[in-house]
Design an enzyme around this catalytic site. Sequence first.
Site, PDB file in Angstrom:
ATOM      1  N   CYS A 102       0.801  -1.224   0.000  1.00 48.22           N
ATOM      2  CA  CYS A 102       0.000   0.000   0.000  1.00 48.22           C
ATOM      3  C   CYS A 102       0.835   1.277   0.000  1.00 48.22           C
ATOM      4  O   CYS A 102       0.309   2.352  -0.289  1.00 48.22           O
ATOM      5  CB  CYS A 102      -0.944  -0.002   1.195  1.00 48.22           C
ATOM      6  SG  CYS A 102      -2.089  -1.402   1.210  1.00 48.22           S
ATOM      7  N   HIS A 140      -3.272   7.117   2.826  1.00 49.68           N
ATOM      8  CA  HIS A 140      -3.730   5.816   2.359  1.00 49.68           C
ATOM      9  C   HIS A 140      -5.059   5.505   3.019  1.00 49.68           C
ATOM     10  O   HIS A 140      -5.234   5.688   4.226  1.00 49.68           O
ATOM     11  CB  HIS A 140      -2.681   4.757   2.716  1.00 49.68           C
ATOM     12  CG  HIS A 140      -3.169   3.357   2.533  1.00 49.68           C
ATOM     13  ND1 HIS A 140      -3.745   2.923   1.367  1.00 49.68           N
ATOM     14  CD2 HIS A 140      -3.166   2.284   3.388  1.00 49.68           C
ATOM     15  CE1 HIS A 140      -4.081   1.650   1.490  1.00 49.68           C
ATOM     16  NE2 HIS A 140      -3.756   1.248   2.698  1.00 49.68           N
ATOM     17  N   ASN A 173     -10.438   0.170   0.584  1.00 48.94           N
ATOM     18  CA  ASN A 173      -8.977   0.151   0.521  1.00 48.94           C
ATOM     19  C   ASN A 173      -8.543  -0.457  -0.810  1.00 48.94           C
ATOM     20  O   ASN A 173      -8.747  -1.640  -1.057  1.00 48.94           O
ATOM     21  CB  ASN A 173      -8.432  -0.683   1.684  1.00 48.94           C
ATOM     22  CG  ASN A 173      -6.914  -0.758   1.724  1.00 48.94           C
ATOM     23  OD1 ASN A 173      -6.236  -0.369   0.773  1.00 48.94           O
ATOM     24  ND2 ASN A 173      -6.381  -1.279   2.809  1.00 48.94           N
TER      25      ASN A 173
END
Length: 332
Positions: free
Chosen positions: A112, A259, A289
């Site tokens: 990520c 994020h 996500n």
Amino acid sequence: MNGIEIFGTGSYVPDFVADNDKFSEILDTSDEWIFPRTGIKQRHIATDVPNYYMGAEAAKNALKSANFKAEDVDLIIVSTCTPDFFYPAMSCLVQKRIGAVNAACFDVNSACTGFITALDIAYNYLATGKHKNILIVSSEKLSQQVDYTDRASSILFGDAAGAVLIRKSDKPFYSFLGAEGDEFEALYCKVNYRTNCPWYGDINEFYENRFDDEHKQNYLVQDGKAVYKFAVNAMANAVKNAASQGGYDPSELDLVIPHQANLRIIEKATELLGVPSDKVYTNIEHMGNVSSACIPICLNELFKAGRIKEGMKLCFVGFGAGLTYGAAVMEV
């Protein structure tokens, strides 16, 4: 001064929407359980296209936004932890599909944190003058790694891609990257090789028998509590480190784009930094996500909405499997 300029943004979001009610049809869960714990109402799933297709479409949209020709791109960096192939690199597949015939290509995988990693690499290439126009594509198809019988993890992830075009600028850019490999078991997805090599023995002992069942061998595995504890502190520390290079206090940042892992993590980390919520951009409610694609998709939304103004100090911050973390601060 060596810095960077973002001169094009794009994204690709699959049509199929899996809202929380759809998850209640396959799991013992509900919107009332999911939303308060995550901040997520829905996520998109790429049910009929591969990952590289999403990345290429995001790249095309970035080129279109900049009125820029693909053949003028001289480097493509793709960040992904969900490639369609071990090889070739996904960047080569993107290159082929968009016609960037003069571009060098490679992929990066810091999960990520991948967009920030790619941005840091691109900045260094631009600083040397070796490349002039760099396309960063962050494209992720987490649906092919998630166990949809696991209500704790499957509800978090979606599929999508974001892309940015960058070139050298005299405006400030600062970055910080870090990792804590000792904590890798908090979040991982093991490659499950299927081999017919007749001389192989059992090598699981080299992994200390960590991957001792089908779930651990085949799917994304996450320890939510460990990830939360790591992420809050790592994100705050990364922002402080990147901002301090420019002599900024985090409170002086105009916009923080984190994020989009979990709304609770975002709120706690930015609280530690003293950054008010009106300076933090989130789209987790409608995207979930999407790993390294989160930040460039947010950027595309912000640019299209006209919310990025000249002179603003932007901060990107993220964390991911590894465990990796990083932040970048730039002026636009």
